[in-house]
Enzyme design. Sequence first.
Site, PDB file in Angstrom:
ATOM      1  N   GLU A 170      38.764  -6.733-134.919  1.00  0.00           N
ATOM      2  CA  GLU A 170      38.038  -6.101-133.744  1.00  0.00           C
ATOM      3  C   GLU A 170      38.517  -6.347-132.742  1.00  0.00           C
ATOM      4  OE1 GLU A 170      35.564  -4.386-134.140  1.00  0.00           O
ATOM      5  OE2 GLU A 170      35.963  -3.827-132.338  1.00  0.00           O
TER       6      GLU A 170
ATOM      7  N   LYS B  59      46.932  -7.576-134.005  1.00  0.00           N
ATOM      8  CA  LYS B  59      45.635  -8.452-133.308  1.00  0.00           C
ATOM      9  C   LYS B  59      45.762 -10.045-132.352  1.00  0.00           C
ATOM     10  CE  LYS B  59      41.995 -10.289-131.539  1.00  0.00           C
ATOM     11  NZ  LYS B  59      40.264  -8.825-131.051  1.00  0.00           N
TER      12      LYS B  59
ATOM     13  N   CYS C 141      39.302 -14.965-126.635  1.00  0.00           N
ATOM     14  CA  CYS C 141      40.158 -14.557-126.990  1.00  0.00           C
ATOM     15  C   CYS C 141      41.493 -14.596-125.873  1.00  0.00           C
ATOM     16  CB  CYS C 141      39.773 -13.199-127.589  1.00  0.00           C
ATOM     17  SG  CYS C 141      38.868 -12.240-129.013  1.00  0.00           S
TER      18      CYS C 141
HETATM   19  C1  UDX Z   1      39.766  -9.356-124.681  1.00  0.00           C
HETATM   20  C2  UDX Z   1      40.356  -7.449-125.492  1.00  0.00           C
HETATM   21  O1  UDX Z   1      40.178  -6.623-124.237  1.00  0.00           O
HETATM   22  C3  UDX Z   1      39.339  -6.995-126.422  1.00  0.00           C
HETATM   23  O2  UDX Z   1      40.343  -5.894-127.313  1.00  0.00           O
HETATM   24  C4  UDX Z   1      40.363  -7.984-128.216  1.00  0.00           C
HETATM   25  O3  UDX Z   1      39.195  -8.077-128.687  1.00  0.00           O
HETATM   26  C5  UDX Z   1      39.021  -9.528-127.462  1.00  0.00           C
HETATM   27  O4  UDX Z   1      39.525 -10.089-126.019  1.00  0.00           O
HETATM   28  P1  UDX Z   1      37.483  -9.544-123.710  1.00  0.00           P
HETATM   29  O5  UDX Z   1      37.779 -11.274-123.797  1.00  0.00           O
HETATM   30  O6  UDX Z   1      35.730  -9.392-124.316  1.00  0.00           O
HETATM   31  O7  UDX Z   1      38.508  -8.517-124.267  1.00  0.00           O
HETATM   32  O8  UDX Z   1      37.342  -9.085-122.692  1.00  0.00           O
HETATM   33  P2  UDX Z   1      38.355  -8.317-121.444  1.00  0.00           P
HETATM   34  O9  UDX Z   1      38.361  -7.772-120.885  1.00  0.00           O
HETATM   35  O10 UDX Z   1      40.371  -8.170-122.325  1.00  0.00           O
HETATM   36  O11 UDX Z   1      38.930  -9.024-120.121  1.00  0.00           O
HETATM   37  C6  UDX Z   1      39.562 -10.993-120.864  1.00  0.00           C
HETATM   38  C7  UDX Z   1      39.457 -11.728-119.428  1.00  0.00           C
HETATM   39  O12 UDX Z   1      40.823 -11.188-118.972  1.00  0.00           O
HETATM   40  C8  UDX Z   1      38.470 -11.638-118.495  1.00  0.00           C
HETATM   41  O13 UDX Z   1      38.110 -12.962-117.805  1.00  0.00           O
HETATM   42  C9  UDX Z   1      38.091 -10.790-117.064  1.00  0.00           C
HETATM   43  O14 UDX Z   1      38.500 -11.210-116.321  1.00  0.00           O
HETATM   44  C10 UDX Z   1      40.296 -10.800-117.296  1.00  0.00           C
HETATM   45  N1  UDX Z   1      41.007  -9.855-116.268  1.00  0.00           N
HETATM   46  C11 UDX Z   1      40.691  -8.570-117.668  1.00  0.00           C
HETATM   47  C12 UDX Z   1      41.666  -9.602-115.240  1.00  0.00           C
HETATM   48  O15 UDX Z   1      41.908 -11.006-114.548  1.00  0.00           O
HETATM   49  N2  UDX Z   1      41.929  -8.567-114.906  1.00  0.00           N
HETATM   50  C13 UDX Z   1      42.162  -7.031-115.729  1.00  0.00           C
HETATM   51  O16 UDX Z   1      42.498  -6.638-114.869  1.00  0.00           O
HETATM   52  C14 UDX Z   1      41.238  -7.283-116.869  1.00  0.00           C
END
Ligand code: UDX
Length: 493
Positions: free
Chosen positions: A161, A220, A276
Site C-alpha cells: 500500500e 515498497k 513507515c
Molecule cells: C509514507 C509514504 O509517503 C507512503 O507512500 C507510504 O505508504 C507510507 O509512508 P506517511 O508516513 O503516511 O506515508 O506520510 P508522508 O506524507 O510520506 O510523511 C512522512 C514524514 O515525512 C512526515 O513526518 C512528514 O511530515 C515528513 N515530510 C514529508 C517532511 O518532513 N518533508 C516533506 O517534504 C515531506
Amino acid sequence: MVHVKCICCIGAGYVGGPTCSVIAQMCPEIAVTVVDVNEERIRAWNSDQLPIFEPGLQEVVEACQGVNLFFSSDIDKAVREADIIFISVNTPTKTFGLGKRRAADLKYIEACAQHIAEVATGYKVVVEKSTVPVRAAESIQRIFNANTKSNLSFQVLSNPEFLAEGTAIVDLKNPDRVLIGGGETVEGQRAVMTLSSIYEHWVPKSCIITTSTWSSELSKLAANAFLAQRISSINSISALCEVTGADVEEVAHAIGTDQRIGNRFLKASVGFGGSCFQKNVLNLVYLCETLNLPEVAQYWQQVIEINEYQHRMFASRIISCLFNTVTDKKIALLGFAFKKDTGDTRESSSIHISKYLMDEGAQLHIYDPKVKKEQIMQDLSHSSTSMDGPERVLSLVSIASDPYEACDNAHAIAICTEWDIFKELDYEKIYKAMLKPAFIFDGRRILDSLHDWLQQLGFQVETIGKISQRIPFTASAISKLDLQAPPLKKIKI
Ligand code: UDX
Ligand code: ADP
C-alpha cells in the site's frame, strides 16, 4: 480468474481500515469484512468515533457500513467466506534478538498465516498488504504449504500500500499506481488477474503494475527509502543554510523547478516520522547487511542518521537560544502527530524533541488537535524513547486543551507539526501572555509569511533552514553554540 464475492481484511488499522473502506465503496457487489483481534478497535469502527482520524474516511464508512462493508471480531467466519484475504497487520521493528532495531518483527504476519491455514477451506488468494521485508511472501507460502489440508489451496501475492496518512482516501481513490507481485506460474498469474480485477473497478489498467513477488516487496521498501532520503537530503541542506545565510525554502524551490528533481517532498522540517519511513529504511539496511552489502547498508543508514541529527539540532537550537538552559522553563510544543491531518504519533519527531528537552528539565506544555492525552503520555513514558519513568514524565509534561493555554506564560513555542490552525492563531494575544523575550521555533516553516509581523510584535523567530534575522548567527557563533550545547543522549530506536 476467480469471480470475487467476498473479501476479508485481517487488521483494522491505518492501512486495512481505509483501504478496505474504499474497496467496498468502489466494488458495491463485493462484501468486504475487516477483522481484528482488538475488539475495542472493532467496536470503535462500528461507532460514530472511528479509531483513526483520516479526512474523508467517515463519509466512505458511513456510505458502505452495513451494506457491503463490515467490521467484525469473528475472524474465522470472515476468513472462511473470503475469496481474497488481505493481511494488513502491524510489522513493528524488532526490539530484541537478531536484527534488533533493524529487522521487521513478522510475528503478527506469521500468526495470521497460521490462523488462515487452520480455519480456511477451498481456494484463497492471500495478499500481503503490510509492509514486509523482501521474501516475506515466501515465508507465508511455506507456512501454508506445511499446513495445507487436502481441501485447501493458496496463492500468495504482494500488494504493498502506498497511501500516505492524512491523504489516504484521495491516495486510494487516485493512486499513482497499484503494484501487484505474484508468482510466474499459471496459478500465480491467475491470482494476479483476480486481484487486478478488484482495482480495475476504479484504477486505469495502465496504472496497475505487475511484477514478481520479490520485486514488489522490494519496491515498497525502496519507494519509502527514496522518499525518506529526499527529506534527509533537504534537511542536510537546511543545516548548511542555517550556517551560511541561505534560505532552504529558496534552495528547495530553485532545485525543485528542475523537472528531473521535481518539487515534492523537499520541505525541510524537524525530521520525518510515521510508521513507515524509519522502519523501512532500517529494514533495507538490515537486508543489505545480511546479504553482505555493507557499503549499501551504510549508504541508507545515513538517511536515518541525518533524521536523528535534525531532531537533535532543533532541540539544541531551542536550548541555545534560551540562553543555554531550558531547565524549569515552560515550552509550548505545538503538534504531536507525525504530520498534519492525522492523530498518528508513531515515530513522530515531537517524541524525540520532547525527550531531548525533558532530559534538560524543560516543562513541556503540549497541544495537538487530534492526539489524545493518554497517547502523548504513553509515547513519552515509553522506555525506548525516554530514560525517565512515568512519574518524571508526569512532573515535566502537561497536555493543554487549546494552543493558547499551552502558550500561556511560556518562554518559547516550538512548532513540530504543520497543522493549518497554527498558521491562524492570534499571535498578538499569545505574545502578550508569554514571558519575554518570547521565542517561536518554527520547525515546519509554516509561519514564513508572518515572520516580519511576528518580529514586529516582539517575537524572536527561529526557523528551520534559515538564519534568525534578529540575532544573526555566524559560522563561528554556530560552532560555539554547538560546543556549549549540553550533550544530548542518543535515542534508542
Ligand atoms: C509514507 C509514504 O509517503 C507512503 O507512500 C507510504 O505508504 C507510507 O509512508 P506517511 O508516513 O503516511 O506515508 O506520510 P508522508 O506524507 O510520506 O510523511 C512522512 C514524514 O515525512 C512526515 O513526518 C512528514 O511530515 C515528513 N515530510 C514529508 C517532511 O518532513 N518533508 C516533506 O517534504 C515531506
Ligand atoms: P498499520 O499502520 O500497518 O495498519 P496498525 O497497528 O494501525 O498498523 O494496525 C494493525 C492491526 O492489526 C492492529 O489493529 C492489530 O490489532 C491487528 N492485528 C495484529 N495481529 C493480528 C492477528 N493475528 N489477527 C487479527 N488482527 C491482528
